[in-house]
Design a protein around this motif. Sequence first.
Motif, mmCIF file in Angstrom:
data_model
loop_
_atom_site.group_PDB
_atom_site.id
_atom_site.type_symbol
_atom_site.label_atom_id
_atom_site.label_comp_id
_atom_site.label_asym_id
_atom_site.label_seq_id
_atom_site.Cartn_x
_atom_site.Cartn_y
_atom_site.Cartn_z
ATOM 1 N N LEU A 30 -5.864 6.362 15.506
ATOM 2 C CA LEU A 30 -5.176 6.122 14.241
ATOM 3 C C LEU A 30 -5.842 4.976 13.487
ATOM 4 O O LEU A 30 -6.358 4.037 14.080
ATOM 5 N N LYS A 31 -5.786 5.049 12.143
ATOM 6 C CA LYS A 31 -6.420 4.022 11.324
ATOM 7 C C LYS A 31 -5.737 2.668 11.441
ATOM 8 O O LYS A 31 -6.306 1.661 11.031
ATOM 9 N N ARG A 32 -4.530 2.643 11.990
ATOM 10 C CA ARG A 32 -3.886 1.354 12.190
ATOM 11 C C ARG A 32 -4.344 0.668 13.481
ATOM 12 O O ARG A 32 -3.840 -0.407 13.827
ATOM 13 N N ALA A 33 -5.308 1.261 14.166
ATOM 14 C CA ALA A 33 -5.872 0.635 15.361
ATOM 15 C C ALA A 33 -6.523 -0.699 14.992
ATOM 16 O O ALA A 33 -6.986 -0.899 13.863
ATOM 17 N N THR A 34 -6.574 -1.610 15.938
ATOM 18 C CA THR A 34 -7.221 -2.897 15.700
ATOM 19 C C THR A 34 -8.736 -2.711 15.691
ATOM 20 O O THR A 34 -9.256 -1.718 16.212
ATOM 21 N N PRO A 35 -9.470 -3.663 15.108
ATOM 22 C CA PRO A 35 -10.940 -3.571 15.151
ATOM 23 C C PRO A 35 -11.487 -3.442 16.571
ATOM 24 O O PRO A 35 -12.402 -2.655 16.811
ATOM 25 N N ASP A 36 -10.913 -4.198 17.506
ATOM 26 C CA ASP A 36 -11.380 -4.107 18.898
ATOM 27 C C ASP A 36 -11.130 -2.719 19.473
ATOM 28 O O ASP A 36 -11.967 -2.186 20.216
ATOM 29 N N GLU A 37 -9.974 -2.126 19.148
ATOM 30 C CA GLU A 37 -9.670 -0.775 19.642
ATOM 31 C C GLU A 37 -10.633 0.249 19.052
ATOM 32 O O GLU A 37 -11.066 1.179 19.749
ATOM 33 N N LEU A 38 -10.972 0.089 17.783
ATOM 34 C CA LEU A 38 -11.900 1.019 17.144
ATOM 35 C C LEU A 38 -13.272 0.941 17.779
ATOM 36 O O LEU A 38 -13.875 1.964 18.117
ATOM 37 N N VAL A 39 -13.779 -0.274 17.953
ATOM 38 C CA VAL A 39 -15.108 -0.439 18.554
ATOM 39 C C VAL A 39 -15.111 0.115 19.981
ATOM 40 O O VAL A 39 -16.050 0.801 20.396
ATOM 41 N N ALA A 40 -14.046 -0.177 20.740
ATOM 42 C CA ALA A 40 -13.953 0.332 22.112
ATOM 43 C C ALA A 40 -13.919 1.858 22.115
ATOM 44 O O ALA A 40 -14.519 2.500 22.986
ATOM 45 N N ALA A 41 -13.230 2.452 21.135
ATOM 46 C CA ALA A 41 -13.156 3.913 21.050
ATOM 47 C C ALA A 41 -14.527 4.511 20.754
ATOM 48 O O ALA A 41 -14.914 5.533 21.344
ATOM 49 N N VAL A 42 -15.271 3.903 19.852
ATOM 50 C CA VAL A 42 -16.614 4.383 19.544
ATOM 51 C C VAL A 42 -17.488 4.340 20.799
ATOM 52 O O VAL A 42 -18.212 5.299 21.105
ATOM 53 N N ARG A 43 -17.418 3.244 21.535
ATOM 54 C CA ARG A 43 -18.222 3.114 22.763
ATOM 55 C C ARG A 43 -17.787 4.132 23.813
ATOM 56 O O ARG A 43 -18.620 4.712 24.510
ATOM 57 N N THR A 44 -16.481 4.334 23.932
ATOM 58 C CA THR A 44 -15.961 5.287 24.921
ATOM 59 C C THR A 44 -16.438 6.698 24.624
ATOM 60 O O THR A 44 -16.925 7.410 25.515
#
Length: 214
Positions: free
Chosen positions: A104-118
């Motif tokens: 979701l777009k309300r994810a934190t920046p850290d969650e977004l970066v972690a998701a991209v890496r995952t």
Amino acid sequence: MIRVLLADDDALVRATLRALLAAEPGCAVVGEADNGHRTVAAARSLRPDVVLMDVRMPGHDGLHATREITAWAPPRPRVLVLTTFDLDDVVDDAIASGADGFLLKRATPDELVAAVRTVAAGHALLAPEITRRLLRSLAARPRPPGLPAPLTPRESAVLHGLAAGLSNAEIAAAHHLSPETVKSHIKSILAKLGVRDRTQAAVWAHRSGFARER
């Protein structure tokens, strides 16, 4: 270096994502697109590692673009759907389209970066805040066919962990296993279930009723 393609019809959102990822070591934004047709064309020419895909775009939307990209022969770009909508039908459509992750777009920046890496690492990802709600709703749907091959007791335990939304590390800690052993069990589970990734395995566990068995 993780090469990322941004697909969103909102220029401000793309600029924000570009700035966020540009500041992250090991990530590079290699292109942008504002609709599904341009996303598919850019993915074909640029061959990014990850496409950050908006769902609602004019004309050819993100789900159509996701279906096209995930149908390519490997190695293909991984698709991480990034949307403001957490409705069940949007999540279902994203999974059915072959998306490798949903955030979701309300994810934190850290969650977004972690998701991209995952997702870039080849793993599936579903936003934590909707995982359990989605899987509970799937439990009420028609049961899929039974297992073509029986699971071992350890594989069953690991699948229960996946169904509960646990990470590999959490499953390993709960059953006194190494992360590598958990990965090996998950690979065997996917083969026996005939599914593509851990998200689909968790969906199978809830839809079949397996998740309620102990």
